[in-house]
Design a protein around this motif. Structure first.
Motif: not given
Length: 254
Positions: A27, A82, A84, A87-88, A113, A118
């Protein structure tokens, strides 16, 4: 009498640590972040020692728990950027370290996740990439028509990039092709604007590999020289491809 707690399973620890690190690596995480995710996850799950290796296409880890060792390897080709997911994964590791989730809960978070879509639809990404390049044209003091034709050219160029990438073409193919299409469209429409230079310059900015270049510099500063070389070389391929496609298109329209 209280029941004795079962000893941590090193194979389970290695698997979960690799699962988290692969998500980070694919990511857009740099080498230091991927390595830290491996180490933090394994130690939070009970590992006493963690030895990790991160290359551009694979990850490996050896965990030690009470004299038992487990080594696991995982292939992890680069998939894109990615934030997101980045952070996840970080929030999931924080929860694991704080004891808010156990191994099973952590695995569920990672599965969520990974299974969550995505990316936005490809056509929508292309449209908003076009708008972003149009905004750059405005920053370059382009007039309203320059912004409009830049948005059109960049969106079409991005769509060409997406279609070629979906067919597994490499960057040295889709980068020149996308730059050629974006520049050609703007060049053919440049008579509509009084600031064609701004439109031409902004129309190919979607091909600038910002994250690979930043991660390459970060790896270089952190001592991960091999991974830095790989990332910087990938960035150079994009830049050379951009220049090549743009040069061919300009020879046609100028």
């Amino acid at each position: 009498m209280p029941q004795p707690q079962p000893l941590p399973d090193p194979a389970r620890i290695a698997k979960l640590a690799l699962d988290a690190a692969v998500l980070v690596h694919q990511s857009g995480g740099d080498t230091a972040r991927t390595t830290a995710t491996l180490d933090r996850t394994a130690r939070a799950l009970g590992a006493r020692r963690v030895d990790a290796i991160v290359s551009s296409l694979s990850l490996g880890v050896t965990v030690s728990v009470d004299g038992r060792q487990e080594t696991a390897l995982r292939r992890a080709p680069h998939m894109g950027v990615n934030f997101r997911v980045l952070s996840g994964v970080n929030r999931a590791v924080n929860a694991l370290e704080a004891g808010r989730v156990g191994a099973n809960g952590f695995a569920t978070l990672l599965d969520d996740l990974e299974s969550y879509p995505h990316y936005y639809p490809a056509w929508l990404v292309a449209v908003f990439v076009g708008f972003a390049c149009g905004a750059f044209a405005a920053l370059f003091h382009g007039d309203l028509m320059a912004v409009a034709i830049t948005s059109i050219g960049a969106a079409l160029g991005m769509r060409v990039r997406q279609l070629l990438a979906m067919r597994h073409f490499k960057p040295f193919v889709f980068a020149p092709a996308a730059a050629f299409v974006a520049t050609l469209v703007v060049g053919l429409l440049q008579g509509l604007t009084g600031t064609p230079q701004a439109a031409l310059a902004a129309s190919v900015l979607f091909l600038i590999p910002g994250v690979p270049l930043i991660n390459g510099a970060a790896d270089l500063l952190s001592g991960s020289y091999l991974n830095a070389l790989v990332r910087l070389t990938m960035g150079a391929v994009f830049v050379v491809g951009l220049a090549l496609g743009m040069s061919v298109a300009l020879r046609i329209v100028v």
